[in-house]
Design an enzyme around this catalytic site. Structure first.
Site, PDB file in Angstrom:
ATOM      1  N   ASN A  56      -1.928   2.029   5.565  1.00 51.82           N
ATOM      2  CA  ASN A  56      -1.054   0.945   5.132  1.00 51.82           C
ATOM      3  C   ASN A  56      -0.749   0.125   6.363  1.00 51.82           C
ATOM      4  OD1 ASN A  56       1.020  -0.681   4.174  1.00 51.82           O
ATOM      5  ND2 ASN A  56       2.575   0.908   4.441  1.00 51.82           N
ATOM      6  N   GLY A  57      -1.027  -1.176   6.300  1.00 47.84           N
ATOM      7  CA  GLY A  57      -0.757  -2.033   7.457  1.00 47.84           C
ATOM      8  C   GLY A  57      -1.946  -2.912   7.747  1.00 47.84           C
TER       9      GLY A  57
ATOM     10  N   LYS B  23       6.456  -4.773  -3.332  1.00 47.87           N
ATOM     11  CA  LYS B  23       7.887  -4.542  -3.161  1.00 47.87           C
ATOM     12  C   LYS B  23       8.264  -4.546  -1.692  1.00 47.87           C
ATOM     13  CE  LYS B  23      11.857  -3.255  -4.830  1.00 47.87           C
ATOM     14  NZ  LYS B  23      12.453  -4.484  -5.370  1.00 47.87           N
TER      15      LYS B  23
ATOM     16  N   LYS C 244      13.177 -15.472  -9.470  1.00 37.40           N
ATOM     17  CA  LYS C 244      12.945 -14.388 -10.438  1.00 37.40           C
ATOM     18  C   LYS C 244      11.949 -14.837 -11.502  1.00 37.40           C
ATOM     19  CE  LYS C 244      13.976 -11.572  -8.893  1.00 37.40           C
ATOM     20  NZ  LYS C 244      14.525 -11.576  -7.593  1.00 37.40           N
TER      21      LYS C 244
ATOM     22  N   GLU D 276      17.714 -18.137  -6.505  1.00 43.35           N
ATOM     23  CA  GLU D 276      17.340 -16.773  -6.891  1.00 43.35           C
ATOM     24  C   GLU D 276      16.864 -16.727  -8.350  1.00 43.35           C
ATOM     25  OE1 GLU D 276      16.581 -14.187  -5.465  1.00 43.35           O
ATOM     26  OE2 GLU D 276      16.834 -12.583  -6.907  1.00 43.35           O
TER      27      GLU D 276
ATOM     28  N   CYS E 155       0.834  -1.193   0.000  1.00 42.01           N
ATOM     29  CA  CYS E 155       0.000   0.000   0.000  1.00 42.01           C
ATOM     30  C   CYS E 155       0.877   1.254   0.000  1.00 42.01           C
ATOM     31  CB  CYS E 155      -0.953   0.071   1.181  1.00 42.01           C
ATOM     32  SG  CYS E 155      -2.112  -1.275   1.247  1.00 42.01           S
TER      33      CYS E 155
ATOM     34  N   ARG F 246       4.329  -0.506  -4.468  1.00 44.70           N
ATOM     35  CA  ARG F 246       3.962  -1.033  -3.151  1.00 44.70           C
ATOM     36  C   ARG F 246       2.631  -1.791  -3.166  1.00 44.70           C
ATOM     37  NH1 ARG F 246       6.852   1.411   0.917  1.00 44.70           N
ATOM     38  NH2 ARG F 246       5.252   0.764   2.372  1.00 44.70           N
TER      39      ARG F 246
ATOM     40  N   HIS G 108      17.564 -37.016  -5.845  1.00 45.24           N
ATOM     41  CA  HIS G 108      16.700 -37.394  -4.725  1.00 45.24           C
ATOM     42  C   HIS G 108      15.291 -36.854  -4.901  1.00 45.24           C
ATOM     43  CE1 HIS G 108      20.172 -38.978  -2.668  1.00 45.24           C
ATOM     44  NE2 HIS G 108      20.812 -37.851  -2.930  1.00 45.24           N
TER      45      HIS G 108
ATOM     46  N   TRP H  25      -2.670  -2.809  -1.750  1.00 45.87           N
ATOM     47  CA  TRP H  25      -2.333  -4.234  -1.852  1.00 45.87           C
ATOM     48  C   TRP H  25      -3.251  -4.914  -0.853  1.00 45.87           C
ATOM     49  CZ3 TRP H  25      -0.582  -8.206   1.275  1.00 45.87           C
ATOM     50  CH2 TRP H  25      -0.051  -9.325   0.617  1.00 45.87           C
TER      51      TRP H  25
ATOM     52  N   GLU I 261       8.355 -15.204 -10.070  1.00 45.48           N
ATOM     53  CA  GLU I 261       7.773 -13.916  -9.680  1.00 45.48           C
ATOM     54  C   GLU I 261       7.176 -13.168 -10.867  1.00 45.48           C
ATOM     55  OE1 GLU I 261      10.100 -11.895  -5.950  1.00 45.48           O
ATOM     56  OE2 GLU I 261      11.254 -12.101  -7.783  1.00 45.48           O
TER      57      GLU I 261
END
Ligand code: G6P
Length: 614
Positions: free
Chosen positions: A101-102, A609, A491, A487, A2, A27, A510, A75, A494
């Site tokens: 926001n929160g 983000k 990427k 990573e 947010c 955000r 395995h 968000w 995402e």
């Protein structure tokens, strides 16, 4: 999570608020809204599902006048993204509007209490509960806005950054924070609010970073006043922000992510500048100089982080264990905070975070401090909550990262961890002078070698086109390159929404080998290091099962190149620094595959983000 913007001043608020929302869209971007008090004193609220551009289109033919307003890009946490759940939320009196926001954790209890008193709710959000509560306090107790906000904040449990606009107080904005970031900008007879400084820097470089439990009273014609929840005055510093617009704009690139990938050589030069003295072949990190005793005597290091930062932590572990001969644990901050960890005053906790605002990492820091550990923060965002909550730290200095998928922050974090490992090892006497000097020289050469790799952009774009059909990907690496495989896979998932898993190459047998067939491409980091032969055998095993292999190979390695379906050559460097190079083609591969699939690279679905909620 947010984005919050506010304006009170002499100009039209709306264009400033919309521009601010666009800068904060990283955000959250599932819905957006704005509340304005126009010249007649009417409160106008416009909200839409979708992005800030959708809000802008919706408002285009409406009255958006007024010199005070608040705006929000969401968000979703409570309630699906739609125009009802979008912020601002307006109290039933029609006087108050709030952006938040929160998360208000006890919203359900408060909502039931208010409903019992006849308050009707219109949305599914926790935020509406807060504005109705402020309104209820204000009307039933006949108190002023500031008092009502303070009383309400005493009641709520949770994390928040809020801004409140009141039709009856057109010259006032009230803002408050607890565990979510909020910045006040001070211009010439005008004031700004932002979740970070990016919506503000175009107008002023003078800001106040609010601390937890600060309530800021922004009043036309007065200085900003900051009080705590008990109305006690809080002293605050006005800080100068050192950010420029070019740093937060795309600069000719189609996406922030691509810009940030290409910025990496310069970012790394900035990151080591002033810290590596090439003539003296020496690393000087001020945190280590200032806290030498505490850091060199550490018996154990615990790294806490989330997401991409956690992957950087895994590389940090190998660097510190190799050079400092100290045991290192790497923990997900979200797990660490609830794991009742055994921590002593001999431990050093390193908190890694690009944004410096991740709620779980902040909570892990608090826990570590409570239990006596010394906490070292490695962050990017200057003045964020984590650098302020730690005992010491090092900024990575790679500039604002806007693309939701982290790229330059990752390589910046690994660079700082490499410098930290070497500098600490030097102080502890656990690295030979020859090796110390050699690795420093190699680190200095990394930006040029990254540049060389970036020049293969077109080739990587061509490779990526062949692989957009895939529904699953496997990424394999060993040693220092195992976190690079993790990573690379992160990427890809995402931003392209292709399922991808990273594995240590030897673990392939395995389990993951059962998945391998001609439809599942495998990315293998197969550079010529100590485990090269073993990774080569893995590639043979993959090829025997008809999968296509994209290999990251050492420059001039024909053996793997001929075996693989596509190969990307890495310039040679020290093994411990290979992640700084091997990551680049994997970032580009993910980027180009996502672009080929037509995905929104900078704002992938469901992600944000800065994760300021649990
Ligand atoms: C979010 C971001 C990731 C980031 C993670 C940790 O999930 O989308 O890119 O790695 O948060 O963020 P931090 O700011 O603490 O590094």
């Amino acid at each position: 999570m947010c984005g919050i913007v506010g304006y009170l001043g002499k100009r039209d608020a709306y264009p400033i608020l919309i521009k601010g929302l666009k800068r904060l869209e990283y955000r959250g971007y599932d819905s957006a809204g704005v509340a304005l008090l126009d010249e007649q004193g009417d409160l106008r609220v416009y909200k839409t599902k979708g992005k800030v551009a959708d809000l802008e289109a919706y408002v285009a033919d409406k009255n958006a006048g007024g010199t005070v307003g608040i705006a929000h890009t969401r968000w979703a946490t409570h309630g699906e993204p739609n125009s009802t759940n979008a912020h601002p939320h307006v109290a039933n009196s029609g006087n108050l509007a709030i952006i938040h926001n929160g998360i208000i954790e006890n919203y359900a209890v408060i909502k039931r209490q208010l409903e019992a008193k006849g308050v009707v709710f219109h949305s599914q959000t926790d935020t509406e509960v807060l504005v109705q509560l402020i309104d209820y306090v204000q009307t039933t107790r006949q108190v002023d806005l500031l008092t009502a906000v303070r009383i309400a904040l005493h009641t709520v449990i949770g994390a928040y950054a809020i801004a409140v606009l009141d039709k009856n107080n057109p010259d006032v904005l009230i803002a408050a924070r607890k565990s979510s970031p909020l910045v006040v900008g001070i211009g010439d007879e005008e004031f700004f609010l932002g979740s970070d400084a990016s919506p503000i820097i175009e107008y002023t470089d003078r800001v106040i970073y609010l601390n937890d439990q600060d309530v800021a009273v922004i009043r036309r014609g007065h200085d900003v006043e900051v009080v705590d929840f008990y109305n006690e005055k809080v002293e605050h510093d006005i800080t100068r922000v050192n950010l420029n617009l070019a740093q937060i704009e795309k600069g000719g690139f189609p996406h922030f992510m691509l810009k940030e990938i290409y910025e990496q050589p310069d970012c790394l030069r900035d990151c080591v500048r002033g810290r590596i003295n090439s003539e003296a072949n020496h690393i000087a990190l001020s945190a280590i100089i200032d806290h030498k005793e505490r850091l060199t005597k550490a018996r154990r290091i615990i790294i806490v982080a989330c997401g991409t930062s956690w992957h950087a932590g895994l590389i940090g572990k190998q660097l510190i264990e190799q050079y400092c001969q100290l045991p290192v644990q790497v923990e997900y901050a979200s797990e660490f905070r609830y794991s009742n960890p055994v921590i002593s005053e001999h431990d050093v906790v390193i908190a890694l975070s690009q944004s410096g605002e991740t709620a779980d990492t902040l909570a892990a820091i608090e826990l570590a401090r409570e239990r006596g550990a010394f906490v070292y923060g490695i962050c990017n965002a200057i003045g964020a909550s984590i650098p302020r909550a730690t005992h010491t730290g090092s900024y990575i200095h790679v500039g604002p990262e806007i693309g939701v998928a982290s790229t330059k922050a990752f390589t910046g974090q690994v660079t700082v961890l490499a410098m930290l490992a070497l500098a600490l090892a030097w102080e502890r006497g656990t690295v030979s002078e020859e090796e110390y000097v050699r690795v420093i020289a190699a680190l200095n050469e990394i930006p040029d070698k990254m540049q060389e790799l970036l020049e293969q952009g077109e080739k990587i774009r061509d490779i990526s086109r062949i692989f957009t059909y895939a529904r699953n990907f496997l990424y394999l690496g060993r040693g220092y390159n195992y976190p690079v495989a993790l990573e690379g896979a992160l990427k890809l998932k995402e931003i392209s929404y292709i399922h991808a898993e990273g594995y240590p190459a030897a673990e392939m047998k395995h389990g993951p080998i059962a998945l391998i067939d001609e439809e599942m491409p495998v990315v293998v980091i197969a550079t010529q290091n100590a485990l090269y032969e073993k990774v080569l055998s893995n590639i043979q095993e993959i090829k025997a099962r008809h999968a296509r292999v994209i290999a990251i190979v050492s420059k001039g390695d024909d053996t793997v190149s001929q075996l693989a379906d596509a190969a990307i050559e890495l310039p040679s460097t020290e093994e411990c620094l290979e992640p700084l190079l091997a990551t680049i083609p994997l970032q580009m591969l993910a980027y180009y595959i996502a672009v080929c699939k037509g995905k929104d690279v900078d704002q992938p679905r469901n992600l944000a983000k800065s994760v300021t909620v649990e």
